[in-house]
Design a protein around this motif. Structure first.
Motif, mmCIF file in Angstrom:
data_model
loop_
_atom_site.group_PDB
_atom_site.id
_atom_site.type_symbol
_atom_site.label_atom_id
_atom_site.label_comp_id
_atom_site.label_asym_id
_atom_site.label_seq_id
_atom_site.Cartn_x
_atom_site.Cartn_y
_atom_site.Cartn_z
ATOM 1 N N GLU A 184 -13.131 -3.018 0.953
ATOM 2 C CA GLU A 184 -14.098 -3.256 -0.134
ATOM 3 C C GLU A 184 -13.989 -2.164 -1.196
ATOM 4 O OE1 GLU A 184 -16.004 -5.896 -0.869
ATOM 5 O OE2 GLU A 184 -14.851 -6.755 0.798
ATOM 6 N N GLN A 185 -13.869 -0.925 -0.745
ATOM 7 C CA GLN A 185 -13.694 0.183 -1.697
ATOM 8 C C GLN A 185 -12.379 0.032 -2.454
ATOM 9 O OE1 GLN A 185 -14.281 3.066 1.554
ATOM 10 N NE2 GLN A 185 -15.702 4.167 0.227
ATOM 11 N N ALA A 186 -11.341 -0.393 -1.735
ATOM 12 C CA ALA A 186 -10.029 -0.603 -2.369
ATOM 13 C C ALA A 186 -10.120 -1.664 -3.464
ATOM 14 C CB ALA A 186 -8.998 -0.997 -1.320
ATOM 15 N N LYS A 187 -10.860 -2.727 -3.181
ATOM 16 C CA LYS A 187 -10.993 -3.805 -4.182
ATOM 17 C C LYS A 187 -11.646 -3.285 -5.458
ATOM 18 C CE LYS A 187 -11.532 -7.728 -1.038
ATOM 19 N NZ LYS A 187 -12.502 -8.651 -0.451
ATOM 20 N N SER A 188 -12.673 -2.437 -5.318
ATOM 21 C CA SER A 188 -13.354 -1.934 -6.517
ATOM 22 C C SER A 188 -12.423 -1.023 -7.328
ATOM 23 C CB SER A 188 -14.662 -1.224 -6.156
ATOM 24 O OG SER A 188 -14.407 -0.082 -5.386
ATOM 25 N N ILE A 189 -11.561 -0.289 -6.647
ATOM 26 C CA ILE A 189 -10.575 0.546 -7.359
ATOM 27 C C ILE A 189 -9.547 -0.348 -8.060
ATOM 28 C CG2 ILE A 189 -8.742 2.267 -7.085
ATOM 29 C CD1 ILE A 189 -10.376 3.375 -4.676
ATOM 30 N N MET A 190 -9.097 -1.367 -7.358
ATOM 31 C CA MET A 190 -8.110 -2.289 -7.935
ATOM 32 C C MET A 190 -8.638 -2.953 -9.197
ATOM 33 S SD MET A 190 -6.844 -3.816 -4.284
ATOM 34 C CE MET A 190 -5.535 -4.939 -4.715
ATOM 35 N N GLU A 191 -9.930 -3.297 -9.183
ATOM 36 C CA GLU A 191 -10.537 -3.943 -10.358
ATOM 37 C C GLU A 191 -10.590 -3.000 -11.560
ATOM 38 O OE1 GLU A 191 -14.281 -5.257 -8.835
ATOM 39 O OE2 GLU A 191 -13.353 -6.861 -7.644
ATOM 40 N N ALA A 192 -10.672 -1.684 -11.281
ATOM 41 C CA ALA A 192 -10.761 -0.691 -12.363
ATOM 42 C C ALA A 192 -9.390 -0.302 -12.925
ATOM 43 C CB ALA A 192 -11.488 0.551 -11.860
ATOM 44 N N LEU A 193 -8.330 -0.627 -12.205
ATOM 45 C CA LEU A 193 -6.986 -0.254 -12.650
ATOM 46 C C LEU A 193 -6.454 -1.207 -13.708
ATOM 47 C CD1 LEU A 193 -5.384 0.581 -9.191
ATOM 48 C CD2 LEU A 193 -5.583 2.204 -11.096
ATOM 49 N N ASP A 194 -5.687 -0.679 -14.622
ATOM 50 C CA ASP A 194 -4.968 -1.513 -15.588
ATOM 51 C C ASP A 194 -4.060 -2.471 -14.822
ATOM 52 O OD1 ASP A 194 -2.401 -1.971 -17.354
ATOM 53 O OD2 ASP A 194 -3.987 -1.377 -18.742
ATOM 54 N N TYR A 195 -3.919 -3.683 -15.331
ATOM 55 C CA TYR A 195 -3.145 -4.703 -14.609
ATOM 56 C C TYR A 195 -1.681 -4.321 -14.424
ATOM 57 C CZ TYR A 195 -0.885 -6.278 -18.923
ATOM 58 O OH TYR A 195 -0.117 -6.334 -20.059
ATOM 59 N N GLN A 196 -1.190 -3.377 -15.229
ATOM 60 C CA GLN A 196 0.220 -2.982 -15.106
ATOM 61 C C GLN A 196 0.467 -1.978 -13.981
ATOM 62 O OE1 GLN A 196 2.508 -2.584 -18.922
ATOM 63 N NE2 GLN A 196 0.464 -2.646 -19.808
ATOM 64 N N VAL A 197 -0.596 -1.381 -13.449
ATOM 65 C CA VAL A 197 -0.449 -0.412 -12.363
ATOM 66 C C VAL A 197 -0.304 -1.178 -11.044
ATOM 67 C CG1 VAL A 197 -1.476 1.536 -11.128
ATOM 68 C CG2 VAL A 197 -1.888 1.265 -13.594
ATOM 69 N N LYS A 198 0.793 -0.962 -10.348
ATOM 70 C CA LYS A 198 1.026 -1.643 -9.064
ATOM 71 C C LYS A 198 0.245 -0.940 -7.954
ATOM 72 C CE LYS A 198 4.105 -4.513 -10.720
ATOM 73 N NZ LYS A 198 3.690 -5.903 -10.947
ATOM 74 N N THR A 199 -0.391 -1.723 -7.108
ATOM 75 C CA THR A 199 -1.218 -1.140 -6.053
ATOM 76 C C THR A 199 -0.464 -1.103 -4.723
ATOM 77 O OG1 THR A 199 -2.199 -3.333 -5.711
ATOM 78 C CG2 THR A 199 -3.408 -1.784 -7.115
ATOM 79 N N VAL A 200 -0.658 0.014 -4.001
ATOM 80 C CA VAL A 200 0.058 0.244 -2.744
ATOM 81 C C VAL A 200 -0.958 0.598 -1.654
ATOM 82 C CG1 VAL A 200 1.866 1.584 -1.593
ATOM 83 C CG2 VAL A 200 2.018 1.171 -4.073
ATOM 84 N N ALA A 201 -0.996 -0.189 -0.596
ATOM 85 C CA ALA A 201 -1.819 0.148 0.567
ATOM 86 C C ALA A 201 -0.993 1.047 1.470
ATOM 87 C CB ALA A 201 -2.213 -1.124 1.308
ATOM 88 N N VAL A 202 -1.528 2.214 1.806
ATOM 89 C CA VAL A 202 -0.796 3.200 2.608
ATOM 90 C C VAL A 202 -1.377 3.206 4.022
ATOM 91 C CG1 VAL A 202 -0.148 5.632 2.810
ATOM 92 C CG2 VAL A 202 -0.361 4.574 0.539
ATOM 93 N N VAL A 203 -0.538 2.898 5.005
ATOM 94 C CA VAL A 203 -1.001 2.764 6.390
ATOM 95 C C VAL A 203 -0.048 3.478 7.356
ATOM 96 C CG1 VAL A 203 -2.277 0.602 6.074
ATOM 97 C CG2 VAL A 203 0.169 0.509 6.520
ATOM 98 N N VAL A 204 -0.573 3.766 8.545
ATOM 99 C CA VAL A 204 0.224 4.420 9.587
ATOM 100 C C VAL A 204 0.252 3.510 10.812
ATOM 101 C CG1 VAL A 204 0.448 6.454 11.070
ATOM 102 C CG2 VAL A 204 -0.464 6.702 8.744
ATOM 103 N N SER A 205 1.455 3.114 11.241
ATOM 104 C CA SER A 205 1.630 2.238 12.416
ATOM 105 C C SER A 205 0.603 1.098 12.437
ATOM 106 C CB SER A 205 1.521 3.050 13.710
ATOM 107 O OG SER A 205 2.511 4.028 13.766
ATOM 108 N N PRO A 206 0.580 0.267 11.391
ATOM 109 C CA PRO A 206 -0.434 -0.795 11.335
ATOM 110 C C PRO A 206 -0.135 -1.931 12.308
ATOM 111 C CG PRO A 206 1.161 -1.127 9.609
ATOM 112 C CD PRO A 206 1.544 0.166 10.295
#
Length: 200
Positions: A41-63
């Motif tokens: 949910e927090q990630a979504k709110s950040i994604m909405e605030a980013l310019d559409y040209q900025v690519k979003t990357v989810a960073v995970v460990v052994s998912p």
């Protein structure tokens, strides 16, 4: 030279990336040990605030496969995987994967670099997220291909120009090097300085 700012924790930080025309925004998910860990949910709110040209990357460990599917459903452009990639993952997802390596597992590069689902690599220090650099000469024998080659690990505005000159990556990845000294989260002025040092 592409720039990735990693470990965003609030929508306010998105503005720092937007004004610097940063290429990638990284968000740590499903890893409570990290002080930068956030939920979807927090990630979504950040994604909405980013310019559409900025690519979003989810960073995970052994998912798990299920976690990567949740990331894909949330609308991330990439998933960056540290440590182990779950078996059978590439048969179940369509989101491109950035495989992160640290200096202790560079010997596994061969295992992954011919995998179609991998769009690029992130080369980090032994303890990812530590803000420490490593011996960049360890990357000299890594073969270059058409996949993204990102350098991470202890970069900041003071050393990034030297790192770029030495390693010649496609892009650089920073987190702790642009964080506030006396407050939580990212420092806008440090991001400005980092991007300026990369682009000069």
């Amino acid at each position: 030279m592409k720039v990735k700012i990693c470990g965003l924790t609030s929508p306010k930080e998105a503005e720092y990336l937007n004004r610097n025309y940063v290429d990638f925004a990284g968000m740590v998910l499903f890893f409570p040990k990290s002080k930068r860990n956030i939920n979807l949910e927090q990630a979504k709110s950040i994604m909405e605030a980013l310019d559409y040209q900025v690519k979003t990357v989810a960073v995970v460990v052994s998912p798990t496969v299920e976690q990567v599917l949740e990331i894909q459903k949330t609308g991330f452009d990439f998933v960056q995987i540290h440590s182990d990639i779950p078996e059978g993952l590439f048969d179940k997802i369509c989101i491109p994967v950035l495989k992160a390596f640290n200096v202790n597992d560079l010997n596994k590069f061969e295992e992954y670099h011919k995998q179609d689902g991998i769009a690029g690599y992130v080369f980090d220090a032994a303890d990812y997220g530590s803000g420490k650099t490593f011996d960049w000469s360890l990357l000299k024998d890594i073969p270059r291909d058409n996949k993204l080659f990102l350098l991470a690990g202890g970069l900041n505005s003071e050393n990034v120009a030297e790192a770029v000159q030495f390693v010649k990556p496609d892009g650089v990845d920073v987190s702790s090097g642009v964080e506030c000294d006396n407050c939580k989260g990212k420092d806008g002025a440090k991001i400005d300085g980092f991007v300026k040092a990369v682009k000069k």
